[in-house]
Design a protein around this motif. Sequence first.
Motif, PDB file in Angstrom:
ATOM      1  N   THR A 191     -12.482  57.765  27.880  1.00 42.61           N
ATOM      2  CA  THR A 191     -12.043  58.124  29.230  1.00 42.61           C
ATOM      3  C   THR A 191     -11.688  56.846  29.985  1.00 42.61           C
ATOM      4  OG1 THR A 191     -14.358  58.170  29.950  1.00 42.61           O
ATOM      5  CG2 THR A 191     -13.322  60.274  29.383  1.00 42.61           C
ATOM      6  N   LEU A 192     -10.649  56.917  30.790  1.00 42.59           N
ATOM      7  CA  LEU A 192     -10.184  55.752  31.527  1.00 42.59           C
ATOM      8  C   LEU A 192     -10.858  55.691  32.892  1.00 42.59           C
ATOM      9  CD1 LEU A 192      -8.320  53.310  31.587  1.00 42.59           C
ATOM     10  CD2 LEU A 192      -6.516  54.783  32.507  1.00 42.59           C
ATOM     11  N   GLY A 193     -11.720  54.698  33.043  1.00 38.41           N
ATOM     12  CA  GLY A 193     -12.416  54.537  34.315  1.00 38.41           C
ATOM     13  C   GLY A 193     -13.256  55.743  34.669  1.00 38.41           C
ATOM     14  N   ARG A 194     -13.381  55.993  35.966  1.00 40.47           N
ATOM     15  CA  ARG A 194     -14.162  57.131  36.455  1.00 40.47           C
ATOM     16  C   ARG A 194     -13.250  58.341  36.577  1.00 40.47           C
ATOM     17  NH1 ARG A 194     -17.369  55.069  41.300  1.00 40.47           N
ATOM     18  NH2 ARG A 194     -18.237  53.736  39.668  1.00 40.47           N
ATOM     19  N   SER A 195     -12.694  58.734  35.417  1.00 42.73           N
ATOM     20  CA  SER A 195     -11.816  59.903  35.370  1.00 42.73           C
ATOM     21  C   SER A 195     -12.056  60.622  34.057  1.00 42.73           C
ATOM     22  CB  SER A 195     -10.342  59.478  35.462  1.00 42.73           C
ATOM     23  OG  SER A 195      -9.861  59.014  34.205  1.00 42.73           O
ATOM     24  N   GLY A 196     -11.422  61.771  33.911  1.00 47.59           N
ATOM     25  CA  GLY A 196     -11.527  62.507  32.658  1.00 47.59           C
ATOM     26  C   GLY A 196     -10.334  62.292  31.749  1.00 47.59           C
ATOM     27  N   LEU A 197      -9.427  61.380  32.114  1.00 54.28           N
ATOM     28  CA  LEU A 197      -8.237  61.116  31.307  1.00 54.28           C
ATOM     29  C   LEU A 197      -8.628  60.394  30.031  1.00 54.28           C
ATOM     30  CD1 LEU A 197      -5.119  61.239  31.124  1.00 54.28           C
ATOM     31  CD2 LEU A 197      -5.088  58.969  32.211  1.00 54.28           C
ATOM     32  N   ARG A 198      -8.324  60.998  28.890  1.00 51.53           N
ATOM     33  CA  ARG A 198      -8.703  60.440  27.598  1.00 51.53           C
ATOM     34  C   ARG A 198      -7.523  59.696  26.980  1.00 51.53           C
ATOM     35  NH1 ARG A 198     -11.099  65.182  28.666  1.00 51.53           N
ATOM     36  NH2 ARG A 198     -13.319  65.439  28.158  1.00 51.53           N
ATOM     37  N   VAL A 199      -7.755  58.430  26.646  1.00 53.95           N
ATOM     38  CA  VAL A 199      -6.696  57.591  26.102  1.00 53.95           C
ATOM     39  C   VAL A 199      -7.190  56.899  24.835  1.00 53.95           C
ATOM     40  CG1 VAL A 199      -5.615  57.199  28.351  1.00 53.95           C
ATOM     41  CG2 VAL A 199      -7.381  55.612  27.538  1.00 53.95           C
ATOM     42  N   SER A 200      -6.243  56.476  24.015  1.00 53.16           N
ATOM     43  CA  SER A 200      -6.583  55.764  22.792  1.00 53.16           C
ATOM     44  C   SER A 200      -7.091  54.362  23.120  1.00 53.16           C
ATOM     45  CB  SER A 200      -5.374  55.702  21.858  1.00 53.16           C
ATOM     46  OG  SER A 200      -4.206  55.311  22.547  1.00 53.16           O
ATOM     47  N   PRO A 201      -7.939  53.779  22.258  1.00 52.65           N
ATOM     48  CA  PRO A 201      -8.517  52.458  22.549  1.00 52.65           C
ATOM     49  C   PRO A 201      -7.493  51.334  22.550  1.00 52.65           C
ATOM     50  CG  PRO A 201      -9.094  53.182  20.336  1.00 52.65           C
ATOM     51  CD  PRO A 201      -8.475  54.353  21.014  1.00 52.65           C
ATOM     52  N   PHE A 202      -6.357  51.545  21.936  1.00 51.27           N
ATOM     53  CA  PHE A 202      -5.227  50.630  22.064  1.00 51.27           C
ATOM     54  C   PHE A 202      -4.095  51.365  22.761  1.00 51.27           C
ATOM     55  CE2 PHE A 202      -5.958  47.411  18.363  1.00 51.27           C
ATOM     56  CZ  PHE A 202      -6.928  46.783  19.121  1.00 51.27           C
ATOM     57  N   CYS A 203      -3.453  50.667  23.684  1.00 49.74           N
ATOM     58  CA  CYS A 203      -2.311  51.212  24.411  1.00 49.74           C
ATOM     59  C   CYS A 203      -1.059  50.492  23.920  1.00 49.74           C
ATOM     60  CB  CYS A 203      -2.515  50.970  25.912  1.00 49.74           C
ATOM     61  SG  CYS A 203      -1.102  51.362  26.960  1.00 49.74           S
ATOM     62  N   LEU A 204       0.001  51.238  23.665  1.00 52.79           N
ATOM     63  CA  LEU A 204       1.241  50.635  23.177  1.00 52.79           C
ATOM     64  C   LEU A 204       2.043  50.081  24.338  1.00 52.79           C
ATOM     65  CD1 LEU A 204       3.229  50.019  20.896  1.00 52.79           C
ATOM     66  CD2 LEU A 204       4.190  52.315  21.222  1.00 52.79           C
ATOM     67  N   PRO A 259     -17.312  44.225  27.741  1.00 52.99           N
ATOM     68  CA  PRO A 259     -17.796  45.240  28.691  1.00 52.99           C
ATOM     69  C   PRO A 259     -16.722  45.574  29.726  1.00 52.99           C
ATOM     70  CG  PRO A 259     -19.435  43.514  28.369  1.00 52.99           C
ATOM     71  CD  PRO A 259     -18.196  43.033  27.697  1.00 52.99           C
ATOM     72  N   GLY A 260     -16.532  46.857  29.971  1.00 49.47           N
ATOM     73  CA  GLY A 260     -15.582  47.298  30.980  1.00 49.47           C
ATOM     74  C   GLY A 260     -14.192  47.579  30.459  1.00 49.47           C
ATOM     75  N   VAL A 261     -13.872  47.092  29.249  1.00 50.90           N
ATOM     76  CA  VAL A 261     -12.532  47.308  28.698  1.00 50.90           C
ATOM     77  C   VAL A 261     -12.431  48.722  28.129  1.00 50.90           C
ATOM     78  CG1 VAL A 261     -10.909  46.638  26.878  1.00 50.90           C
ATOM     79  CG2 VAL A 261     -12.088  44.883  28.209  1.00 50.90           C
ATOM     80  N   SER A 262     -11.412  49.455  28.573  1.00 51.71           N
ATOM     81  CA  SER A 262     -11.184  50.817  28.077  1.00 51.71           C
ATOM     82  C   SER A 262     -10.165  50.828  26.953  1.00 51.71           C
ATOM     83  CB  SER A 262     -10.701  51.722  29.219  1.00 51.71           C
ATOM     84  OG  SER A 262     -11.683  51.878  30.214  1.00 51.71           O
ATOM     85  N   SER A 263      -8.984  50.291  27.220  1.00 49.40           N
ATOM     86  CA  SER A 263      -7.884  50.355  26.250  1.00 49.40           C
ATOM     87  C   SER A 263      -7.066  49.073  26.367  1.00 49.40           C
ATOM     88  CB  SER A 263      -7.002  51.574  26.521  1.00 49.40           C
ATOM     89  OG  SER A 263      -5.943  51.651  25.587  1.00 49.40           O
ATOM     90  N   THR A 264      -6.937  48.348  25.268  1.00 48.69           N
ATOM     91  CA  THR A 264      -6.209  47.076  25.253  1.00 48.69           C
ATOM     92  C   THR A 264      -4.739  47.314  24.957  1.00 48.69           C
ATOM     93  OG1 THR A 264      -8.182  45.898  24.505  1.00 48.69           O
ATOM     94  CG2 THR A 264      -6.057  44.815  24.157  1.00 48.69           C
ATOM     95  N   ILE A 265      -3.874  46.680  25.741  1.00 54.08           N
ATOM     96  CA  ILE A 265      -2.435  46.846  25.557  1.00 54.08           C
ATOM     97  C   ILE A 265      -1.945  45.901  24.470  1.00 54.08           C
ATOM     98  CG2 ILE A 265      -0.171  46.696  26.663  1.00 54.08           C
ATOM     99  CD1 ILE A 265      -1.584  47.215  29.335  1.00 54.08           C
ATOM    100  N   ILE A 266      -1.378  46.470  23.412  1.00 57.16           N
ATOM    101  CA  ILE A 266      -0.840  45.651  22.330  1.00 57.16           C
ATOM    102  C   ILE A 266       0.675  45.825  22.297  1.00 57.16           C
ATOM    103  CG2 ILE A 266      -2.947  45.703  20.935  1.00 57.16           C
ATOM    104  CD1 ILE A 266      -1.619  47.915  19.228  1.00 57.16           C
ATOM    105  N   GLY A 267       1.372  44.731  22.165  1.00 61.82           N
ATOM    106  CA  GLY A 267       2.820  44.787  22.036  1.00 61.82           C
ATOM    107  C   GLY A 267       3.207  44.622  20.581  1.00 61.82           C
ATOM    108  N   ALA A 268       4.342  45.145  20.207  1.00 65.87           N
ATOM    109  CA  ALA A 268       4.808  45.011  18.828  1.00 65.87           C
ATOM    110  C   ALA A 268       6.329  44.995  18.826  1.00 65.87           C
ATOM    111  CB  ALA A 268       4.286  46.158  17.961  1.00 65.87           C
TER     112      ALA A 268
END
Length: 361
Positions: A8-21, A280-289
């Motif tokens: 979940t991203l922050g104090r929300s119910g939005l579910r995201v992958s641990p890596f963000c494209l 600590p605190g990291v939800s989803s890391t943005i990776i570029g490709a």
Amino acid sequence: MPLDHYVTLGRSGLRVSPFCLGAMTFGEDLGWGTSIEESEAILDRFIELGGNFIDTANIYTKGHSEKIIGDHLAHDRSKRDRVTIATKFSGNLYIGDPNGGGSNRKAVIAACEQSLRRLRTDYIDLYWLHNWDKFTPIEETMATLQDLVQSGKVRYIGVSDTPAWKVAQAQLIAQFRGWTPFIGLQIEYSLLERTVEGELMPMAEELGLGVTPWSPLKSGILSGKYTRKNAGTVQPDRGPWAARHLEEKSYRVIDELERIAQELDTTVARVALSWVQSRPGVSSTIIGARTLAQLDDNIKALEVKLRPEQSAALDALTAPTLNFPAEILGIASSLHAGGTIINGQSTQLLPFGPSKKGDHY
């Protein structure tokens, strides 16, 4: 951890992958980047592996990044609805137009409408304030974002590259007025950029913002491409922007990453990405490709598990010098607990008071 291990991203119910494209490189309009065909292949591969979080901005490749994403996902409505599309406003695509960018009501609404058209969608899942516009009252920006959420054009909002005190002000205004709050904080964070640990990271934790780091490899400096052995012979792809970071401090970090990568039978880039994602605190890391091969290689960082001593070695090597009042707060914390250290000697002092509710001395 697989890519479909959603958080979940922050104090929300939005579910995201641990890596963000990250889609900043989609399109070749600036003379570099990824072709339309390769960008579409990267999108498909990311989604196929379970990734559901895509990050872009209105100004990336002059709007072409958004258009590539929109044109590709518009062919399959169900696929569009399964992914979380995040884009940003603030950047000005119309140089000479004083309201072509920034965070005033006119600019934000226009940017949102234009992004919706390029993305070929009727809603944006996560709308980021790209960077703080000091000329616009934050109340005006937050009220505008609230209107966009209420209209259904935006689902969630986040903030990027903004001072901690201004983010806190905006978040509290939203809280007290019953407006939609930020759920995410996008900031540069890597082994070579840890100053955010002084104010921004603690603020995000306290105010319920999920951190999505950008440039976790420091513009490719920690990709494994640059080593002490080839120093001066391999030029960074991003020119002076990255070259200025090829210094002794960086090579010490790269040396340690190489050592740990050998111990774990993996790559330098994966170790660096694993370190960021485990913070600590990291939800989803943005990776570029820029290529499909880069994407596949970076995603494997989710399989890397750093041992405590390995994380500790990297932490010690890159511990940041934090700005005032970090040192004072460290001393105060000791005083609150009834003691301190003066000239290297432990000294018991009367505490100022309980450090938190429920503490007794």
